[in-house]
Design a protein around this motif. Structure first.
Motif, PDB file in Angstrom:
ATOM      1  N   ILE A   1      -2.081   8.148   0.956  1.00 46.83           N
ATOM      2  CA  ILE A   1      -3.435   7.843   1.876  1.00 46.83           C
ATOM      3  C   ILE A   1      -3.799  10.191   1.494  1.00 46.83           C
ATOM      4  N   GLN A   2      -4.956   9.940   1.021  1.00 40.34           N
ATOM      5  CA  GLN A   2      -5.347  11.160   0.299  1.00 40.34           C
ATOM      6  C   GLN A   2      -6.746  11.831   1.634  1.00 40.34           C
ATOM      7  N   VAL A   3      -6.008  12.981   2.134  1.00 42.96           N
ATOM      8  CA  VAL A   3      -7.707  13.429   3.508  1.00 42.96           C
ATOM      9  C   VAL A   3      -7.906  15.087   2.739  1.00 42.96           C
ATOM     10  N   SER A   4      -9.109  14.976   2.848  1.00 44.48           N
ATOM     11  CA  SER A   4      -9.962  16.524   2.329  1.00 44.48           C
ATOM     12  C   SER A   4     -10.579  16.415   3.195  1.00 44.48           C
ATOM     13  N   ALA A   5     -11.561  17.988   4.141  1.00 40.53           N
ATOM     14  CA  ALA A   5     -12.051  18.640   4.382  1.00 40.53           C
ATOM     15  C   ALA A   5     -13.848  18.382   3.872  1.00 40.53           C
ATOM     16  N   ARG A   6     -14.384  18.596   4.381  1.00 42.00           N
ATOM     17  CA  ARG A   6     -15.975  18.748   3.668  1.00 42.00           C
ATOM     18  C   ARG A   6     -16.641  19.395   4.475  1.00 42.00           C
ATOM     19  N   ASN A   7     -17.902  20.123   3.590  1.00 41.64           N
ATOM     20  CA  ASN A   7     -18.790  20.742   4.607  1.00 41.64           C
ATOM     21  C   ASN A   7     -19.718  19.988   4.659  1.00 41.64           C
TER      22      ASN A   7
ATOM     23  N   LYS B   1      -2.567  13.833   9.370  1.00 40.37           N
ATOM     24  CA  LYS B   1      -2.790  14.001   8.192  1.00 40.37           C
ATOM     25  C   LYS B   1      -3.661  15.152   8.424  1.00 40.37           C
ATOM     26  N   LEU B   2      -4.222  15.233  10.054  1.00 43.64           N
ATOM     27  CA  LEU B   2      -5.009  16.000  10.446  1.00 43.64           C
ATOM     28  C   LEU B   2      -4.780  16.718  11.551  1.00 43.64           C
ATOM     29  N   GLY B   3      -3.645  17.196  12.116  1.00 44.27           N
ATOM     30  CA  GLY B   3      -3.219  17.627  12.705  1.00 44.27           C
ATOM     31  C   GLY B   3      -3.596  16.925  14.350  1.00 44.27           C
ATOM     32  N   ILE B   4      -4.705  15.930  14.828  1.00 46.95           N
ATOM     33  CA  ILE B   4      -5.009  15.672  15.654  1.00 46.95           C
ATOM     34  C   ILE B   4      -4.702  15.356  16.950  1.00 46.95           C
ATOM     35  N   ARG B   5      -3.932  15.846  17.870  1.00 45.83           N
ATOM     36  CA  ARG B   5      -2.979  15.154  19.259  1.00 45.83           C
ATOM     37  C   ARG B   5      -3.745  15.765  20.823  1.00 45.83           C
ATOM     38  N   PRO B   6      -3.905  14.784  21.137  1.00 44.66           N
ATOM     39  CA  PRO B   6      -3.985  14.942  22.577  1.00 44.66           C
ATOM     40  C   PRO B   6      -3.550  16.402  22.891  1.00 44.66           C
ATOM     41  N   GLY B   7      -4.682  17.170  23.844  1.00 38.80           N
ATOM     42  CA  GLY B   7      -3.839  18.339  24.404  1.00 38.80           C
ATOM     43  C   GLY B   7      -4.915  19.390  23.845  1.00 38.80           C
TER      44      GLY B   7
ATOM     45  N   LYS C   1       0.998  -1.541  -0.460  1.00 39.77           N
ATOM     46  CA  LYS C   1       0.165   0.200  -0.518  1.00 39.77           C
ATOM     47  C   LYS C   1       0.752   1.003   0.118  1.00 39.77           C
ATOM     48  N   ILE C   2       0.754   1.901  -1.042  1.00 39.63           N
ATOM     49  CA  ILE C   2       1.399   3.777  -1.144  1.00 39.63           C
ATOM     50  C   ILE C   2       0.695   4.627  -0.137  1.00 39.63           C
ATOM     51  N   PRO C   3       2.080   4.537   1.507  1.00 36.23           N
ATOM     52  CA  PRO C   3       1.491   4.984   2.453  1.00 36.23           C
ATOM     53  C   PRO C   3       1.546   6.678   2.131  1.00 36.23           C
ATOM     54  N   THR C   4       2.595   7.268   1.724  1.00 34.16           N
ATOM     55  CA  THR C   4       2.711   8.720   1.027  1.00 34.16           C
ATOM     56  C   THR C   4       2.528   9.415   0.080  1.00 34.16           C
ATOM     57  N   ASP C   5       2.128  10.613  -0.248  1.00 29.76           N
ATOM     58  CA  ASP C   5       2.505  11.193  -1.489  1.00 29.76           C
ATOM     59  C   ASP C   5       4.051  11.326  -2.528  1.00 29.76           C
TER      60      ASP C   5
END
Length: 379
Positions: A126-132, A199-205, A113-117
């Motif tokens: 893996i591609q991640v994009s925000a949705r409205n 990919k989304l920058g979500i971290r504890p804290g 599986k290709i992990p990065t760009d």
């Protein structure tokens, strides 16, 4: 004796002969399959009967139907079938299929599986994009995942607060993340903690408001490829081939992985742009090989063209090798120089040096999923 009777008898004879030939074939196969479980007396009985059946098939004078009836009785008396026999045979078939699949994976073709760009736009990670908008209806989501490898994710919170921890968990083959907040609220997202963090920058804290659609995003899985592990047993990799290799012993890679909390060797995919003895220079957008900026193959020429999403070969801050256009590097023996097609966003040999030949797993052969425009043979 009437003509009609003779005709019917001949027709019955032909029909019985066809049945007898198939029965002979099936009986022989069964004997071959079970012979080691039978005693000598039973084996002799079967062999004597098979000889008798062959003789009856050849001789128009013998009563073939009677011989077939004798054979059916013998078959049932020796090969007594239990109510579990069908289940056992299915298990055996599945076991053989598993062994064959493992052999293919070990020696011929391995999924990856290709992990990065880093290989984009040739191969996508893996591609991640925000949705409205809200995720589509269930049938559309199933089709999008099966065809395009696309999944939809949504997080709503009643209390919110400070994110205390993210735990990676598994259900069967599916990985998911459990998010726990200091308020006592918890939530589940069907994606990996690694993706949430990197990919989304979500971290504890981090603090999250109590509202609908705190997170609303879609994920497109990285390209799934088959790696040809067989070909390099007969020849060395060539310039321009997409290669998969293990990071074992490449300290520049493994130290960076440890900083991300990833222990042990990983598989990387890059393009081989230099072989042992090549003298390399980066003269953006070109990679000079042995003093020439003429690409050795059409794919590397395409990268250097700076068209169709390709940006050529570049020099990046903090790379350890070929840090300016005047610097050269000679690829050592039994080594390759590996670079990503997405040169501005690739950690490759410019940062950690050559790849030892012993680390090479194979060449990228085909994208088998998802069914995007990149599906098919890898160039």
């Amino acid at each position: 004796m009437s003509f009609l009777f003779l005709k019917n008898r001949d027709l019955n004879r032909k029909k019985n002969k066809k049945i007898a030939l198939q029965f002979l074939k099936d009986f022989r196969r069964k004997l071959h399959y079970r012979r080691d479980l039978l005693d000598e007396a039973k084996v002799k009985k079967i062999l004597d009967y098979l000889q008798k059946l062959e003789s009856a098939i050849r001789s128009p004078q013998q009563n073939l139907e009677a011989v077939l009836n004798d054979g059916e009785k013998l078959y049932r008396s020796i090969f007594t079938e239990s109510k579990w026999s069908g289940f056992k045979e299915n298990i055996e078939v599945l076991f053989v299929a598993l062994v064959v699949a493992l052999a293919i994976r070990a020696y011929f073709l391995q999924p990856f599986k290709i992990p990065t760009d880093s290989m984009k736009p040739t191969l996508y990670g893996i591609q991640v994009s925000a949705r409205n908008e809200q995720p589509p209806h269930l049938l559309r989501r199933i089709l999008d995942f099966c065809i395009l490898g696309k999944s939809y994710h949504n997080l709503s919170l009643k209390r919110g607060g400070i994110l205390e921890k993210i735990e990676g968990k598994k259900f069967l083959f599916f990985e998911y993340s459990k998010l726990t907040f200091e308020s006592g609220e918890s939530a589940v997202l069907w994606t990996s903690p690694h993706l949430l963090e990197y990919k989304l920058g979500i971290r504890p804290g981090m603090t999250f408001e109590p509202k609908m659609n705190v997170l609303n995003f879609e994920v497109e899985t990285g390209d799934q490829v088959l790696v040809n592990k067989f070909i390099y047993h007969f020849r060395f990799p060539k310039r321009g081939e997409v290669i998969v290799f293990k990071t074992t012993g490449i300290e520049g890679i493994e130290s960076n992985l440890r900083l991300q909390g990833i222990e042990g060797s990983q598989y990387y995919i890059k393009r081989c742009v230099g072989i042992a003895g090549d003298v390399l220079q980066i003269r953006p957008p070109y990679l000079s090989i042995n003093g020439s900026i003429t690409a050795p193959n059409p794919m590397m020429a395409k990268i250097e063209s700076q068209k169709e999403g390709y940006q050529g070969y570049v020099i990046l801050p903090n790379q350890q090798y070929l840090v300016d256009p005047s610097e050269t590097y000679t690829v050592p023996p039994l080594s390759l120089w590996a670079m990503g097609d997405n040169s501005p966003d690739s950690l490759d040999s410019r940062f950690w040096g050559p790849v030892p030949m012993q680390n090479i797993v194979g060449t990228g052969f085909i994208v088998y999923w998802p069914f995007s425009k990149r599906w098919g043979i890898i160039r």
